[in-house]
Design an enzyme around this catalytic site. Structure first.
Site: not given
Ligand code: NDP
Length: 272
Positions: A21, A65, A157, A190
């Site tokens: 996203i 981070d 979560y 998503v």
């Molecule tokens: P992804 O896991 O595909 O992408 C999230 C990214 O954030 C990854 O690259 C991850 O790295 C990075 N990340 C994790 N921890 C940190 C940190 N401490 N600092 C910086 N970057 C970090 O997630 P989505 O795209 O699916 O989700 C994006 C947002 O949408 C999230 O907040 C999620 O909770 C929310 N969301 C998603 C839904 C879904 O169905 N996909 C539904 C509802 C909400 P790494 O891979 O190393 O963890």
């Protein structure tokens, strides 16, 4: 897509922007003419994304981070050093641990709260101060439908996402005095790497049944709403949490059964 840096071009900061996203949101901003800083803890994926976008003058990839105050302060310095302004911040970085409440370790709880909640708090403080000084800007926090509705396995979560919705209101109230708007988007399911990680085949099937539109949302659909919230078209909109969820939040108990019956027995249906 490559262009020279123009004075006065807007700047967006997207956390968790290496993929999913966050990346779709970053691409939305690039298409809208913003320069974009992508912050992510996953440096390998971030570098690959940066290379793929191939817009070195318009994309700044920062390994960060978001739960680490020093790393966030460092990222804010890098963005200011590069462009000297911030117009939009999207707190999208998030992690999910789906486990029964009684089996969720304190370390897992802290990991989820630290990333999802502390990260949004810290980035809003660091980049919000920059926007407040210019008396304009917008913050969008990516919460979740899990922050609006309690559900099994989501003690950490869901609680983190509910807290983000309140954090959104807190910041909206305070930063409103400085012309900065703050809203939240609550996605339903998503199609992303995170969803693949925590949604089994059975869970996916449940979502197809329960979401009135009968499908997962796309990353592009999330990005469109975020872009709107950061645009002038949403100039009077602040402190809101908007579910972008195919109707999931609106649906009640027994919806799949009702829907299956709909169309077959609309007249004289005795079920209520
Ligand atoms: P992804 O896991 O595909 O992408 C999230 C990214 O954030 C990854 O690259 C991850 O790295 C990075 N990340 C994790 N921890 C940190 C940190 N401490 N600092 C910086 N970057 C970090 O997630 P989505 O795209 O699916 O989700 C994006 C947002 O949408 C999230 O907040 C999620 O909770 C929310 N969301 C998603 C839904 C879904 O169905 N996909 C539904 C509802 C909400 P790494 O891979 O190393 O963890």
């Amino acid at each position: 897509m490559e262009q020279e840096i123009e004075a006065g071009r807007k700047v967006a900061v997207v956390t968790g922007g290496a993929r999913g996203i966050g990346l779709a949101i970053g691409v939305w901003f690039l298409r809208a003419g913003y320069d974009v800083a992508l912050l992510d803890i996953d440096d390998v994926t971030l570098r690959a994304t940066e290379a793929e976008l191939a817009l070195p003058k318009r994309v700044l990839a920062i390994a960060c981070d978001v739960s680490d105050p020093e790393a966030v302060a460092g990222a804010a310095s890098l963005v200011m050093g590069r462009w000297g302004r911030v117009d939009a911040l999207v707190n999208n970085a998030g992690v999910a641990v789906f486990k029964p409440a009684l089996e969720t370790s304190f370390a897992e709880w802290r990991h989820v709260l630290g990333t999802n909640l502390d990260g949004a708090f810290l980035c809003s403080q660091a980049f919000g101060a920059i926007m407040a000084a210019r008396r304009s800007g917008a913050i969008v926090n990516i919460a979740s439908i899990s922050g609006l509705r309690a559900s099994t396995l989501r003690v950490a979560y869901g609680t983190s996402k509910a807290a983000i919705i309140h954090l959104t209101k807190q910041y909206a109230v305070e930063l409103g005095n400085f012309g900065v708007r703050v809203n939240a988007v609550c996605p339903g399911p998503v199609e992303t790497e995170m969803a693949k990680l925590v949604h089994s085949v059975a869970i996916r099937s449940d979502y197809y049944d329960t979401v009135p539109l009968g499908r997962y949302g796309t990353t592009g659909e999330m990005a469109e709403l975020v872009g709107f919230l950061c645009s002038g078209a949403a100039g009077y909109l602040t402190g809101q949490a908007i579910a972008n969820d195919g109707g999931f939040d609106a649906a009640g108990v027994g919806l799949p059964t009702f829907r299956r019956n709909t169309g077959l027995n609309l007249v004289g249906d005795e079920t209520h």
